[in-house]
Each structure stands twice: as structure tokens, then as C-alpha cells.
Design an enzyme around this catalytic site. Sequence first.
Site, PDB file in Angstrom:
ATOM      1  N   ALA A  11      41.440  44.909  42.897  1.00 25.85           N
ATOM      2  CA  ALA A  11      40.657  45.551  43.893  1.00 25.85           C
ATOM      3  C   ALA A  11      40.128  47.061  43.396  1.00 25.85           C
ATOM      4  O   ALA A  11      39.323  47.442  43.950  1.00 25.85           O
ATOM      5  CB  ALA A  11      41.996  46.033  44.879  1.00 25.85           C
ATOM      6  N   SER A  12      40.303  47.174  42.180  1.00 23.45           N
ATOM      7  CA  SER A  12      39.689  48.455  41.498  1.00 23.45           C
ATOM      8  C   SER A  12      38.251  48.320  41.320  1.00 23.45           C
ATOM      9  O   SER A  12      37.968  47.522  40.566  1.00 23.45           O
ATOM     10  CB  SER A  12      40.579  48.724  40.196  1.00 23.45           C
ATOM     11  OG  SER A  12      39.729  49.614  39.424  1.00 23.45           O
TER      12      SER A  12
END
Length: 222
Positions: A11-12
Site C-alpha cells: 500500500a505504500s
Amino acid sequence: MGKLILYGLEASPPVRAVKLTLAALDVPYEFVEVNTLAKENLSEAFLKKNPQHTVPTLEVDGHFLWDSHAIIAYLVSKYGKTDSLYPKDLLQRAVVDQRLHFESGVIFANGLRSITKPLFAAGQTTIPKERYDAIIEIYDFLETFLGDNDYIAGGQLTIADFSIISTVTSLEAFVELDSAKYPKVSAWIKRLQQLPYYEEANGNGARVFGSFIKKTNFTFST
């Protein structure tokens, strides 16, 4: 070719910038998930790798690199068959570098992190309106930067595109891009979405990020 291990969370956005670069270069690597929300990045083992405890962190034959901008520049310099993703021409490279610094200092720091840090660390779900205004200003700048070019640093795809697309597609979780107001940015996003590796490297993670943000039920103050 030495073994590469990428530590991070899908998700980063900065992790996704590295994944896009690795995919473009067709370089094999091992992905090790480090859940920063569960503070796995603060473990003693991870701190030995990266005392700044950030993701992404790249392990190269026992050496550790962090900061996505440093990593992607290294990867292209090391593994690129041509210099198209990070031109050797100094003027062209300076434009790419400027866009990378803009992503780091403005889009990520002043845009995304200024919202997500209080949201995740302190549970502050009411976001000051100036954070909304900062995102709009970022969209305005990107529309201007693109000008008549297909890509963010000129006429060809570069690591600046990978860095910025990962964060912009995350900003959209807070302020959806108005394609009528920002036709050039909208077209640029669609252009990158056509890359054969886009979905695996960025699209999936951006959706995970977006769904997580949606669950916070954030609001902008008036």
C-alpha cells in the site's frame, strides 16, 4: 546479478515506485512484507537494516539502501540497458531530479504525509482544509509541468513518472482528480495505466491504500 530483496508494504506509495522501476527494468527480486501499521519496521532486526525505519528498504548483497528516490536512481543506473529512464544528458537529468525532489518535498511531504501521519498515528480523522488546498495546488503544478509532453519530465517515460504516479494515485483517496479541470494529468495517468506491469506494481497497492483510507471516515474541515 546480485540478489535483491525489497522490504515494504504494497500500500505504500514509495514502495510502489520501486516496484514500478524494478518491473520496467525486468529485474527479479524477493519481496518481504514489513507492516509499518503493526510497527514491524521498529523491530530490532529491521532497525539494523535501516535505522531510519522507513520503507522501502532495498537489500543488495548485504548492503541496504532506503529512500525510494535514491533506490530507483540506483536501480536504473545499475540495471538499465539504456539511459531512457534516467537520462545521462545533464539537462534532461536535472529535470528528472527536479520532479523527484518535487515528489519528495511537496507531493509526499506536504501533500500525503501531512495527512496520513496524524490520521494513522493519532487517529485525527478531521483533516484541516489547508491540506485539501495543498493537494489542489499539487494537481495544478502537475498540469503545468506536463505542458505539451506525454510524461512528467519530458517526452519519454522516466523514474520521475514512477515516483509521482505512486503518490498521486494515493492522493486521489482524499481528493479525486477532476479530469475536466486537469485533462493533462488525467491523460498522463491513463497513459501509465497502459503499462503492462502497472496493475501489479502500482494499481493493486493504490486500491488497497484507498480502501484503507475510506475506512477511516475522514472529513475535511470547513
